[in-house]
Enzyme design. Structure first.
Site, PDB file in Angstrom:
ATOM      1  N   ASP A 215     -22.629 -45.346  85.244  1.00  0.00           N
ATOM      2  CA  ASP A 215     -21.952 -44.787  86.421  1.00  0.00           C
ATOM      3  C   ASP A 215     -20.612 -45.453  86.659  1.00  0.00           C
ATOM      4  O   ASP A 215     -19.702 -44.863  87.229  1.00  0.00           O
ATOM      5  CB  ASP A 215     -22.834 -44.934  87.658  1.00  0.00           C
ATOM      6  CG  ASP A 215     -23.947 -43.913  87.594  1.00  0.00           C
ATOM      7  OD1 ASP A 215     -24.922 -44.156  86.861  1.00  0.00           O
ATOM      8  OD2 ASP A 215     -23.805 -42.854  88.229  1.00  0.00           O
TER       9      ASP A 215
ATOM     10  N   LYS B  14     -28.390 -46.472  86.232  1.00  0.00           N
ATOM     11  CA  LYS B  14     -29.624 -46.251  86.992  1.00  0.00           C
ATOM     12  C   LYS B  14     -30.496 -47.504  87.062  1.00  0.00           C
ATOM     13  O   LYS B  14     -30.630 -48.229  86.078  1.00  0.00           O
ATOM     14  CB  LYS B  14     -30.386 -45.089  86.343  1.00  0.00           C
ATOM     15  CG  LYS B  14     -31.700 -44.722  86.967  1.00  0.00           C
ATOM     16  CD  LYS B  14     -31.617 -44.434  88.450  1.00  0.00           C
ATOM     17  CE  LYS B  14     -30.601 -43.377  88.816  1.00  0.00           C
ATOM     18  NZ  LYS B  14     -30.278 -43.366  90.259  1.00  0.00           N
TER      19      LYS B  14
ATOM     20  N   ARG C  26     -21.289 -40.463  97.258  1.00  0.00           N
ATOM     21  CA  ARG C  26     -22.087 -41.459  96.523  1.00  0.00           C
ATOM     22  C   ARG C  26     -21.136 -42.561  96.060  1.00  0.00           C
ATOM     23  O   ARG C  26     -20.094 -42.275  95.476  1.00  0.00           O
ATOM     24  CB  ARG C  26     -22.809 -40.817  95.319  1.00  0.00           C
ATOM     25  CG  ARG C  26     -23.826 -39.757  95.734  1.00  0.00           C
ATOM     26  CD  ARG C  26     -24.709 -39.359  94.562  1.00  0.00           C
ATOM     27  NE  ARG C  26     -25.693 -40.372  94.242  1.00  0.00           N
ATOM     28  CZ  ARG C  26     -26.440 -40.372  93.133  1.00  0.00           C
ATOM     29  NH1 ARG C  26     -26.278 -39.402  92.232  1.00  0.00           N
ATOM     30  NH2 ARG C  26     -27.327 -41.310  92.907  1.00  0.00           N
TER      31      ARG C  26
HETATM   32  O1  MRU Z   1     -28.765 -41.065  90.522  1.00  0.00           O
HETATM   33  P1  MRU Z   1     -28.268 -40.317  89.338  1.00  0.00           P
HETATM   34  O2  MRU Z   1     -29.282 -39.363  88.776  1.00  0.00           O
HETATM   35  O3  MRU Z   1     -26.938 -39.654  89.593  1.00  0.00           O
HETATM   36  O4  MRU Z   1     -28.031 -41.435  88.229  1.00  0.00           O
HETATM   37  C1  MRU Z   1     -27.481 -41.059  87.003  1.00  0.00           C
HETATM   38  C2  MRU Z   1     -27.402 -42.162  86.011  1.00  0.00           C
HETATM   39  O5  MRU Z   1     -27.713 -43.282  86.277  1.00  0.00           O
HETATM   40  C3  MRU Z   1     -26.829 -41.813  84.662  1.00  0.00           C
HETATM   41  O6  MRU Z   1     -27.373 -42.620  83.668  1.00  0.00           O
HETATM   42  C4  MRU Z   1     -25.306 -42.038  84.692  1.00  0.00           C
HETATM   43  O7  MRU Z   1     -24.735 -41.327  85.758  1.00  0.00           O
HETATM   44  C5  MRU Z   1     -24.646 -41.634  83.435  1.00  0.00           C
HETATM   45  S1  MRU Z   1     -24.596 -39.880  83.265  1.00  0.00           S
HETATM   46  C6  MRU Z   1     -23.773 -39.489  81.848  1.00  0.00           C
END
Ligand code: MRU
Length: 356
Positions: free
Chosen positions: A236, A247, A88
């Site tokens: 992220d 997200k 990812r």
């Molecule tokens: O696609 P995902 O579910 O991995 O996305 C996660 C997010 O966007 C979270 O808000 C981010 O990783 C922060 S987790 C502490």
């Protein structure tokens, strides 16, 4: 506290988050390719959690490596590093974990290969345990921004499930609760994968924190009515200039907060800050399959066959919309995040405090 991932009996065990909350099933990964598959398919997700998974995947792969020298060992692990990095692209935590493991190996290059194999398992477990401590520190710095009676909006899932435990965006909530504050949470459902509905609502209900689920489209209307006091989200990858990738839909929330003069906080462990990335515009944004949008979990078709789809998994919120970034070292204005890279002994002058 729910655990998204664990090292158990020489295997990586992950809670299958793609099936929550309907089924609570664990997947046992016996090889690193299964771990990589789990990251790609969102069995494990959330930036810190996938960093931990990458470290555990590398430790798992290392157990099967036959090598007669350190260089040979490192060479044989190289494709494993690449596999983890290719899973990812947006969360920097995978890169952070791979670099930490490489640096760890280099520091201990004089150890035997047999010793290094054991040490890698210990290091991966240390990354997980440290993450929990980091999150608790984020909670301690962040709880000051939550007042008695507040309603907090959150987006996606940045809770225990997205981390080693305790969560990033949820950490200030957990500490505020320990401090005796009463508050409630509004969880955006977070289309299309529904991390807010399936994971955040589930987690907060387990914690007995009052939570109300809304569709993503509802947040603006609630803000207009004065029903939201603050927003806290995870990240992220946060760039050196304080731009924040999170997200998809986070940017919309941040702009709405600005319009309604609602503070917008980002909980960010240092492992999620990419000090080498000058601006959020440079952050790679993952694009996921059209089926996530045209189907509801592969069961129900909700769009005409063949329709063109844009399924960006993340967006970037410019620093100007961010009230503060809450890290394990304190809460800072986004423009001061760069001070954390300088190993600055006098961080105190940059720390921000909640107004009384
Ligand atoms: O696609 P995902 O579910 O991995 O996305 C996660 C997010 O966007 C979270 O808000 C981010 O990783 C922060 S987790 C502490």
């Amino acid at each position: 506290m729910v655990r998204a991932i664990e090292w158990k009996n020489g295997r990586v065990v992950m809670l299958d988050q793609s099936r929550l909350p309907v089924e609570v099933e664990y997947i046992i990964c016996a090889d690193y390719l299964k771990v990589a598959e789990g990251i790609k398919k969102l069995w494990i997700r959330g930036a810190p959690a996938i960093g931990i998974a990458a470290a555990m995947g590398i430790a798992l792969a290392a157990q099967d490596v036959k090598a007669d020298s350190f260089d040979n060992f490192l060479n044989k692990l190289s494709p494993v590093f690449d596999t983890m990095l290719s899973t990812r692209p947006t969360a920097v935590n995978i890169k952070w974990a791979v670099e930490r493991i490489k640096a760890f190996l280099n520091i201990h290059k004089d150890n035997s290969v047999a010793e290094l194999k054991i040490m890698l398992i210990e290091e991966a477990q240390r990354i997980l345990e440290e993450d929990i401590q980091v999150n608790k520190a984020i909670g301690t710095w962040g709880a000051q921004f939550i007042k008695d009676g507040d309603t907090i909006l959150t987006h996606c899932n940045a809770g225990a499930l997205a981390t080693g435990g305790y969560g990033t965006a949820t950490a200030p909530m957990l500490v505020a609760r320990e401090q005796g504050k009463k508050f409630q949470v509004i969880a955006d459902e977070t289309r299309p994968v529904l991390q807010g509905a399936r994971l955040t609502a589930w987690e907060l209900m387990q914690e007995e924190i009052p939570v109300t689920l809304i569709t993503d489209n509802t947040a603006g209307a609630l803000m207009k009515k004065g029903a939201i006091d603050l927003a806290i989200v995870g990240t992220d990858r946060t760039a050196l200039n304080g731009d924040v990738a999170n997200k998809i839909g986070t940017y919309t929330v941040a702009v709405l907060c600005k319009e309604h003069k609602i503070p917008f906080y980002v909980a960010a462990p240092l492992s999620s800050i990419d000090f080498s990335m000058l601006s959020g515009d440079l952050i790679p944004i993952e694009e996921r399959s059209p089926e996530e949008v045209t189907n509801v979990f592969g069961k129900c078709v909700i769009a005409p066959e063949g329709v063109k789809v844009c399924n960006l998994a993340f967006d970037v919120t410019p620093a100007k919309y961010v009230t503060a970034i809450i890290t394990e070292k304190g809460a800072f204005k986004p423009e001061h995040i760069k001070e954390l890279a300088k190993n600055n002994a006098s961080l105190d002058k940059f720390r921000i405090k909640a107004s009384k």
